[in-house]
Scaffold this active site. Sequence first.
Site, PDB file in Angstrom:
ATOM      1  N   ASP A   8      41.341   3.527 -40.103  1.00  0.00           N
ATOM      2  CA  ASP A   8      41.400   4.488 -39.300  1.00  0.00           C
ATOM      3  C   ASP A   8      42.706   4.064 -38.450  1.00  0.00           C
ATOM      4  O   ASP A   8      43.415   3.101 -39.304  1.00  0.00           O
ATOM      5  CB  ASP A   8      40.534   4.002 -38.247  1.00  0.00           C
ATOM      6  CG  ASP A   8      40.703   4.602 -36.621  1.00  0.00           C
ATOM      7  OD1 ASP A   8      40.987   6.046 -36.944  1.00  0.00           O
ATOM      8  OD2 ASP A   8      40.197   3.752 -35.988  1.00  0.00           O
ATOM      9  N   ASP A  10      44.399   4.994 -34.704  1.00  0.00           N
ATOM     10  CA  ASP A  10      43.779   4.078 -33.321  1.00  0.00           C
ATOM     11  C   ASP A  10      43.441   3.306 -33.261  1.00  0.00           C
ATOM     12  O   ASP A  10      42.418   3.708 -33.355  1.00  0.00           O
ATOM     13  CB  ASP A  10      44.111   5.530 -32.502  1.00  0.00           C
ATOM     14  CG  ASP A  10      45.042   7.138 -32.505  1.00  0.00           C
ATOM     15  OD1 ASP A  10      46.055   6.236 -32.314  1.00  0.00           O
ATOM     16  OD2 ASP A  10      44.822   7.908 -31.718  1.00  0.00           O
ATOM     17  N   LYS A  52      41.657  16.191 -27.347  1.00  0.00           N
ATOM     18  CA  LYS A  52      41.231  17.557 -26.773  1.00  0.00           C
ATOM     19  C   LYS A  52      40.516  17.433 -26.840  1.00  0.00           C
ATOM     20  O   LYS A  52      39.813  18.074 -25.220  1.00  0.00           O
ATOM     21  CB  LYS A  52      41.667  19.066 -27.624  1.00  0.00           C
ATOM     22  CG  LYS A  52      42.933  19.409 -28.137  1.00  0.00           C
ATOM     23  CD  LYS A  52      43.368  20.920 -29.098  1.00  0.00           C
ATOM     24  CE  LYS A  52      44.910  20.673 -28.543  1.00  0.00           C
ATOM     25  NZ  LYS A  52      44.877  21.672 -29.613  1.00  0.00           N
ATOM     26  N   HIS A  82      47.210  18.754 -24.230  1.00  0.00           N
ATOM     27  CA  HIS A  82      47.618  18.146 -25.585  1.00  0.00           C
ATOM     28  C   HIS A  82      49.053  18.038 -25.927  1.00  0.00           C
ATOM     29  O   HIS A  82      49.429  17.558 -26.201  1.00  0.00           O
ATOM     30  CB  HIS A  82      46.345  18.226 -26.595  1.00  0.00           C
ATOM     31  CG  HIS A  82      46.341  17.377 -27.448  1.00  0.00           C
ATOM     32  ND1 HIS A  82      46.594  17.827 -28.438  1.00  0.00           N
ATOM     33  CD2 HIS A  82      45.292  16.325 -27.431  1.00  0.00           C
ATOM     34  CE1 HIS A  82      46.288  16.464 -29.202  1.00  0.00           C
ATOM     35  NE2 HIS A  82      45.407  16.155 -28.672  1.00  0.00           N
ATOM     36  N   THR A 122      41.191   9.781 -40.090  1.00  0.00           N
ATOM     37  CA  THR A 122      41.053   9.379 -39.005  1.00  0.00           C
ATOM     38  C   THR A 122      41.090  10.828 -38.492  1.00  0.00           C
ATOM     39  O   THR A 122      41.485  11.477 -39.230  1.00  0.00           O
ATOM     40  CB  THR A 122      42.915   8.989 -38.318  1.00  0.00           C
ATOM     41  OG1 THR A 122      42.633   9.008 -36.661  1.00  0.00           O
ATOM     42  CG2 THR A 122      43.535   9.503 -38.902  1.00  0.00           C
ATOM     43  N   THR A 123      40.789  11.117 -37.038  1.00  0.00           N
ATOM     44  CA  THR A 123      40.976  12.608 -36.881  1.00  0.00           C
ATOM     45  C   THR A 123      42.071  12.559 -35.322  1.00  0.00           C
ATOM     46  O   THR A 123      41.336  13.390 -34.438  1.00  0.00           O
ATOM     47  CB  THR A 123      38.797  12.401 -36.387  1.00  0.00           C
ATOM     48  OG1 THR A 123      38.684  11.732 -35.411  1.00  0.00           O
ATOM     49  CG2 THR A 123      38.113  13.027 -36.989  1.00  0.00           C
ATOM     50  N   THR A 124      42.419  11.901 -35.536  1.00  0.00           N
ATOM     51  CA  THR A 124      43.856  12.239 -34.478  1.00  0.00           C
ATOM     52  C   THR A 124      44.511  12.900 -35.497  1.00  0.00           C
ATOM     53  O   THR A 124      44.114  13.162 -36.515  1.00  0.00           O
ATOM     54  CB  THR A 124      44.495  10.205 -34.697  1.00  0.00           C
ATOM     55  OG1 THR A 124      45.144  10.686 -32.596  1.00  0.00           O
ATOM     56  CG2 THR A 124      45.200  10.224 -35.432  1.00  0.00           C
ATOM     57  N   SER A 125      45.713  13.545 -34.938  1.00  0.00           N
ATOM     58  CA  SER A 125      46.154  14.168 -34.870  1.00  0.00           C
ATOM     59  C   SER A 125      47.627  14.127 -36.369  1.00  0.00           C
ATOM     60  O   SER A 125      47.682  12.247 -36.440  1.00  0.00           O
ATOM     61  CB  SER A 125      47.582  15.165 -33.308  1.00  0.00           C
ATOM     62  OG  SER A 125      47.746  14.614 -32.892  1.00  0.00           O
ATOM     63  N   ASP A 183      37.507   0.547 -35.910  1.00  0.00           N
ATOM     64  CA  ASP A 183      37.826  -0.412 -34.297  1.00  0.00           C
ATOM     65  C   ASP A 183      36.418   0.184 -33.504  1.00  0.00           C
ATOM     66  O   ASP A 183      36.291  -0.964 -31.937  1.00  0.00           O
ATOM     67  CB  ASP A 183      39.067  -0.016 -33.525  1.00  0.00           C
ATOM     68  CG  ASP A 183      39.332   1.265 -32.684  1.00  0.00           C
ATOM     69  OD1 ASP A 183      39.354   2.570 -33.871  1.00  0.00           O
ATOM     70  OD2 ASP A 183      39.602   1.107 -31.654  1.00  0.00           O
TER      71      ASP A 183
END
Length: 244
Positions: A8, A10, A52, A82, A122-125, A183
């Site tokens: 992951d 973040d 978002k 965002h 990860t599901t961040t941008s 985390d």
Amino acid sequence: MLSALIFDVDGTLADTEHAHLAAFNAAFAAEGLDWRWDEALYTELLTVSGGKERLRHYWQLVHPQVQDIDGTALQALIDRLHEVKTAVYEQAVLDGAVQVRPGVLALIEAARTAGLKLAIATTTSPVNIAALLRAAIGPDWRQTFAVVEDASTAPRKKPDPQVYRQTLQRLGLPAQRCLAFEDSANGLQAANTAGLATVVTPNTFTAHHDFADALRVLPSLAGVTLADLQSWHAATLAQPAAAA
């Protein structure tokens, strides 16, 4: 045999959440909103995965009676916020405000040297990932990772296991030959649902989460060796045989 490590981003690879929080508040100010998130509120909001999605959730909390008839006005506001937030966060990374967590880079290098595959789930941008890893690893950071799955490729956020299942598919490996690093409780649930044993390194914002299903819960990866991971992983494979 342990064949891949899946990380992951973040909160796991780096302590990013304080920078994200500051960036959200900067975006609110830029849009003239009177919103102000403190650490306690942000800790609660982190149960909602995705920036978002978090913004939409908060808008619904503070404006429960307001109806956006066709949804376009609210979505436009979320998109603007965002975009500003992402730009502020990227600048913070460039300014050195975000640090890679202890032990991460040493473990990544050890895994590369040993021939293990490395992946990001990860599901961040993509922009956030690139900003962080360019600063931490260098402009050729993508060469370090065999697979990078993010919000652009896995739109269903954790705890949905989509991002991990897609990562495993692209790696061409079964879950039993990989370890995940997370985390948060949402991340742990996503990894476990995909069949992955998971090492958890909580941070300030997730220390209170339930990690009962983790393979290990550690303050950081400092001092953790590849041999440690291989030993823990081997123990997970031995458990079904022992039970039988």
